[in-house]
Design a protein around this motif. Structure first.
Motif, PDB file in Angstrom:
ATOM      1  N   ALA A   1       1.113  -1.232  -0.025  1.00  0.00           N
ATOM      2  CA  ALA A   1       0.252  -0.124  -0.201  1.00  0.00           C
ATOM      3  C   ALA A   1       1.046   1.115  -0.005  1.00  0.00           C
ATOM      4  CB  ALA A   1      -1.051  -0.329   1.032  1.00  0.00           C
ATOM      5  N   PHE A   2       0.233   2.246  -1.276  1.00  0.00           N
ATOM      6  CA  PHE A   2       1.004   3.324  -1.057  1.00  0.00           C
ATOM      7  C   PHE A   2       2.661   3.622  -1.729  1.00  0.00           C
ATOM      8  CE2 PHE A   2      -2.492   4.449   2.143  1.00  0.00           C
ATOM      9  CZ  PHE A   2      -3.150   4.830   1.643  1.00  0.00           C
ATOM     10  N   GLY A   3       3.143   2.495  -1.774  1.00  0.00           N
ATOM     11  CA  GLY A   3       4.993   2.365  -2.116  1.00  0.00           C
ATOM     12  C   GLY A   3       5.120   2.464  -0.877  1.00  0.00           C
ATOM     13  N   LEU A   4       4.479   1.691   0.606  1.00  0.00           N
ATOM     14  CA  LEU A   4       5.686   1.225   2.090  1.00  0.00           C
ATOM     15  C   LEU A   4       6.412  -0.394   1.964  1.00  0.00           C
ATOM     16  CD1 LEU A   4       3.505   4.471   3.551  1.00  0.00           C
ATOM     17  CD2 LEU A   4       5.458   4.752   2.805  1.00  0.00           C
ATOM     18  N   GLU A   7      -2.332  -3.297  -9.508  1.00  0.00           N
ATOM     19  CA  GLU A   7      -1.902  -2.168 -10.449  1.00  0.00           C
ATOM     20  C   GLU A   7      -0.963  -2.422 -10.966  1.00  0.00           C
ATOM     21  OE1 GLU A   7      -6.153   1.373 -10.371  1.00  0.00           O
ATOM     22  OE2 GLU A   7      -4.008   1.037  -8.876  1.00  0.00           O
ATOM     23  N   ASP A   8      -0.044  -1.896 -12.040  1.00  0.00           N
ATOM     24  CA  ASP A   8       1.396  -1.584 -11.805  1.00  0.00           C
ATOM     25  C   ASP A   8       1.738  -0.382 -11.582  1.00  0.00           C
ATOM     26  OD1 ASP A   8       3.453  -1.692 -12.429  1.00  0.00           O
ATOM     27  OD2 ASP A   8       3.747  -2.162 -14.504  1.00  0.00           O
ATOM     28  N   VAL A   9       2.187   0.321 -10.737  1.00  0.00           N
ATOM     29  CA  VAL A   9       2.645   2.162  -9.973  1.00  0.00           C
ATOM     30  C   VAL A   9       4.009   1.906 -10.497  1.00  0.00           C
ATOM     31  CG1 VAL A   9       1.996   3.867  -8.402  1.00  0.00           C
ATOM     32  CG2 VAL A   9       0.010   2.277  -9.043  1.00  0.00           C
ATOM     33  N   ALA A  10       4.621   3.027 -10.820  1.00  0.00           N
ATOM     34  CA  ALA A  10       5.680   2.879 -11.087  1.00  0.00           C
ATOM     35  C   ALA A  10       6.438   3.832  -9.427  1.00  0.00           C
ATOM     36  CB  ALA A  10       5.805   4.277 -11.898  1.00  0.00           C
ATOM     37  N   ASP A  11       7.236   2.982  -9.095  1.00  0.00           N
ATOM     38  CA  ASP A  11       7.939   3.411  -7.717  1.00  0.00           C
ATOM     39  C   ASP A  11       8.214   5.239  -7.998  1.00  0.00           C
ATOM     40  OD1 ASP A  11       7.912   1.039  -6.795  1.00  0.00           O
ATOM     41  OD2 ASP A  11       9.950   0.419  -7.290  1.00  0.00           O
ATOM     42  N   ALA A  12       8.431   6.133  -8.793  1.00  0.00           N
ATOM     43  CA  ALA A  12       8.662   6.844  -9.127  1.00  0.00           C
ATOM     44  C   ALA A  12       7.543   8.001  -8.545  1.00  0.00           C
ATOM     45  CB  ALA A  12      10.301   7.214  -9.691  1.00  0.00           C
ATOM     46  N   VAL A  13       6.746   6.915  -9.420  1.00  0.00           N
ATOM     47  CA  VAL A  13       5.692   8.274  -9.517  1.00  0.00           C
ATOM     48  C   VAL A  13       4.711   8.517  -8.319  1.00  0.00           C
ATOM     49  CG1 VAL A  13       3.059   7.957 -10.463  1.00  0.00           C
ATOM     50  CG2 VAL A  13       4.450   7.296 -12.504  1.00  0.00           C
ATOM     51  N   ILE A  41      -5.207  15.871  -1.217  1.00  0.00           N
ATOM     52  CA  ILE A  41      -5.886  16.308  -0.266  1.00  0.00           C
ATOM     53  C   ILE A  41      -5.137  14.782   0.710  1.00  0.00           C
ATOM     54  CG2 ILE A  41      -8.178  15.637   1.003  1.00  0.00           C
ATOM     55  CD1 ILE A  41      -8.784  17.155  -1.174  1.00  0.00           C
ATOM     56  N   GLY A  42      -5.508  13.230   0.047  1.00  0.00           N
ATOM     57  CA  GLY A  42      -5.517  12.056   0.846  1.00  0.00           C
ATOM     58  C   GLY A  42      -4.939  11.397  -0.720  1.00  0.00           C
ATOM     59  N   LEU A  43      -5.094   9.869   0.396  1.00  0.00           N
ATOM     60  CA  LEU A  43      -4.397   8.031  -0.544  1.00  0.00           C
ATOM     61  C   LEU A  43      -5.358   7.336  -0.038  1.00  0.00           C
ATOM     62  CD1 LEU A  43      -0.634   8.748  -1.023  1.00  0.00           C
ATOM     63  CD2 LEU A  43      -1.843   8.738  -2.934  1.00  0.00           C
ATOM     64  N   VAL A  44      -6.364   6.915  -0.525  1.00  0.00           N
ATOM     65  CA  VAL A  44      -6.632   5.819  -0.562  1.00  0.00           C
ATOM     66  C   VAL A  44      -6.842   4.952  -1.675  1.00  0.00           C
ATOM     67  CG1 VAL A  44      -9.440   5.237  -0.115  1.00  0.00           C
ATOM     68  CG2 VAL A  44      -8.364   7.665  -0.164  1.00  0.00           C
ATOM     69  N   THR A  45      -7.073   3.266  -0.470  1.00  0.00           N
ATOM     70  CA  THR A  45      -6.617   2.662  -1.352  1.00  0.00           C
ATOM     71  C   THR A  45      -7.787   1.265  -1.613  1.00  0.00           C
ATOM     72  OG1 THR A  45      -3.960   2.584  -1.663  1.00  0.00           O
ATOM     73  CG2 THR A  45      -5.546  -0.042  -1.641  1.00  0.00           C
ATOM     74  N   VAL A  46      -7.938   0.431  -2.629  1.00  0.00           N
ATOM     75  CA  VAL A  46      -9.642   0.336  -2.328  1.00  0.00           C
ATOM     76  C   VAL A  46      -9.385  -0.904  -3.116  1.00  0.00           C
ATOM     77  CG1 VAL A  46     -11.684   0.507  -2.427  1.00  0.00           C
ATOM     78  CG2 VAL A  46     -11.241   2.182  -1.561  1.00  0.00           C
ATOM     79  N   ARG A  47      -9.462  -2.482  -3.196  1.00  0.00           N
ATOM     80  CA  ARG A  47      -9.665  -3.378  -3.391  1.00  0.00           C
ATOM     81  C   ARG A  47      -8.772  -3.083  -4.546  1.00  0.00           C
ATOM     82  NH1 ARG A  47     -13.347  -3.627  -7.216  1.00  0.00           N
ATOM     83  NH2 ARG A  47     -13.253  -6.582  -7.403  1.00  0.00           N
ATOM     84  N   GLU A  48      -7.145  -3.141  -4.348  1.00  0.00           N
ATOM     85  CA  GLU A  48      -6.145  -3.162  -4.789  1.00  0.00           C
ATOM     86  C   GLU A  48      -5.848  -1.933  -5.731  1.00  0.00           C
ATOM     87  OE1 GLU A  48      -4.421  -5.432  -4.022  1.00  0.00           O
ATOM     88  OE2 GLU A  48      -5.411  -6.801  -2.400  1.00  0.00           O
ATOM     89  N   ARG A  49      -6.557  -0.892  -5.669  1.00  0.00           N
ATOM     90  CA  ARG A  49      -6.661  -0.009  -6.614  1.00  0.00           C
ATOM     91  C   ARG A  49      -5.971   1.391  -5.943  1.00  0.00           C
ATOM     92  NH1 ARG A  49     -11.207  -0.128 -10.565  1.00  0.00           N
ATOM     93  NH2 ARG A  49     -10.585  -2.390 -11.531  1.00  0.00           N
ATOM     94  N   THR A  50      -5.341   2.366  -6.178  1.00  0.00           N
ATOM     95  CA  THR A  50      -5.001   3.263  -5.004  1.00  0.00           C
ATOM     96  C   THR A  50      -5.716   4.358  -5.580  1.00  0.00           C
ATOM     97  OG1 THR A  50      -3.036   1.825  -4.195  1.00  0.00           O
ATOM     98  CG2 THR A  50      -3.335   4.584  -3.993  1.00  0.00           C
ATOM     99  N   TYR A  51      -6.096   5.546  -5.014  1.00  0.00           N
ATOM    100  CA  TYR A  51      -6.559   6.883  -5.376  1.00  0.00           C
ATOM    101  C   TYR A  51      -5.829   8.062  -4.745  1.00  0.00           C
ATOM    102  CZ  TYR A  51     -10.336   3.515  -7.728  1.00  0.00           C
ATOM    103  OH  TYR A  51     -10.962   2.958  -8.435  1.00  0.00           O
ATOM    104  N   LEU A  52      -6.053   9.270  -6.009  1.00  0.00           N
ATOM    105  CA  LEU A  52      -5.063  10.463  -5.721  1.00  0.00           C
ATOM    106  C   LEU A  52      -6.481  10.845  -5.610  1.00  0.00           C
ATOM    107  CD1 LEU A  52      -3.439  12.210  -4.449  1.00  0.00           C
ATOM    108  CD2 LEU A  52      -3.013  13.350  -6.629  1.00  0.00           C
ATOM    109  N   LEU A  53      -6.871  11.767  -3.630  1.00  0.00           N
ATOM    110  CA  LEU A  53      -8.276  12.747  -3.408  1.00  0.00           C
ATOM    111  C   LEU A  53      -8.043  14.063  -3.936  1.00  0.00           C
ATOM    112  CD1 LEU A  53     -10.038  11.141  -0.583  1.00  0.00           C
ATOM    113  CD2 LEU A  53      -9.885  10.324  -3.410  1.00  0.00           C
TER     114      LEU A  53
END
Length: 324
Positions: free
Chosen positions: A91-94, A140-146, A179-191
């Motif tokens: 989650a969140f690349g941590l 999801e494949d999220v680039a580490d740098a992103v 504003i914040g980050l939310v992870t739902v069902r393996e998907r990460t969203y930026l609010l």
């Protein structure tokens, strides 16, 4: 950063005993030369680390070199260890930060408690790769740098610029107030907000991201749970296309990756899954259903069925002609 790496090295040696320079470099993501320098630094600081030569040699600590953490209950330690399993560390690349923190916590526990908790954690599995029907999780494949830039913008309160590609659309550059980050069902969203308007972005659709020096315009206090619920309700009530679709269970996750929301789900008598989902518009729904070819069937609305039928007829006509 080096101090944290040195501590991680000590904890790795405490947990695993003897380790080679190559094993330490792989674990800490540094070169073997850096590992050797860090070993020298630990020795100079009085940490009892020594080298064993030979084919099966490596580096090790003198026995009983440890500190103990007091006040941590068994359930608390078990919760931390379970959270750090493969299914819970992305989650969140941590993931790497969580692994490092867990090494520190586990190392401070007495030997008998470490053994008991390790066995207990092996009996708790969080989100396995497949469910009982052998359907694989969608990830999801999220680039580490992103992810690093997005997370940094959220936590430091600075504006964020990124390149974003919505399904079937040309990538565009966006600048927002995060504003914040939310992870739902393996998907990460930026609010976020853009020009004062609420916006929600899938982080996996960001190609590039950069934290800007400008301070973000956002409230000092935030209730992410409330904001997420409000945006979800607003999303389902605004101009989106409701679709009823039947899908082969093996293609369900593929469909859900492109849908905007899922309202309900049931299983038909033939084993296919019937879903009530939301798409942005008719073009988006046509594009998403077309990707599934014979693995899905649009039930409603009729406009979507006509759009898919017309596209299929066009292809039949095109490929029905001989090229000779």
């Amino acid at each position: 950063m080096r101090a944290d790496r040195l501590l991680s090295m000590v904890l790795l040696l405490r947990r695993r005993g003897r380790m080679t320079a190559g094993e330490l470099s792989d674990e800490l993501d540094v070169s073997t030369r850096t590992v050797l320098r860090d070993i020298d630094a630990l020795s100079s600081a009085g940490v009892p680390v020594y080298a064993e030569r030979g084919r099966h040699g490596g580096f090790a600590l003198l026995p009983d070199f440890r500190t103990e953490l007091v006040g941590l209950k068994d359930d608390e330690a078990l919760a931390l260890i379970t959270a750090g399993t493969e299914r819970g560390d992305h989650a969140f690349g941590l993931g790497s930060a969580l692994a490092s923190a867990l090494r520190k916590v586990v190392d401070t526990l007495p030997e008998d408690r470490r053994t008991d908790l390790g066995e207990a954690a092996r009996r708790l599995l969080v989100e396995p790769e497949t469910d009982l029907l052998s359907r694989r999780r969608s990830t999801e494949d999220v680039a580490d740098a992103v992810m690093v830039e997005v997370r940094r913008a959220v936590l430091t309160g600075h504006r964020l610029r990124f390149t974003y590609a919505a399904p079937g659309a040309t990538p565009r550059e966006r600048t927002v107030d995060p504003i914040g980050l939310v992870t739902v069902r393996e998907r990460t969203y930026l609010l976020a907000t853009k020009d004062g308007e609420d916006r929600t972005y899938r982080v996996a659709r960001m190609a590039q991201a950069e934290v800007l020096p400008e301070v973000a315009q956002r409230p000092d206090q935030v209730d992410l749970d409330r904001i997420w619920q409000e945006r979800s309700a607003r999303f389902l009530s605004t101009d989106h296309l409701p679709v009823v679709v039947r899908v082969d269970p093996t293609r369900r996750e593929e469909l859900l990756r492109n849908a905007r929301a899922v309202r309900s789900q049931e299983t038909d008598s033939d084993g296919w899954v019937r879903l009530h989902v939301m798409f942005e518009d008719l073009r988006h729904a046509t594009w998403a259903l077309w990707q599934l070819d014979t693995g899905a069937e649009a039930v409603a609305p009729d406009a979507l069925r006509r759009a898919l039928r017309d596209r299929a007829r066009e292809l039949v006509a095109r490929y029905g002609r001989s090229t000779e």
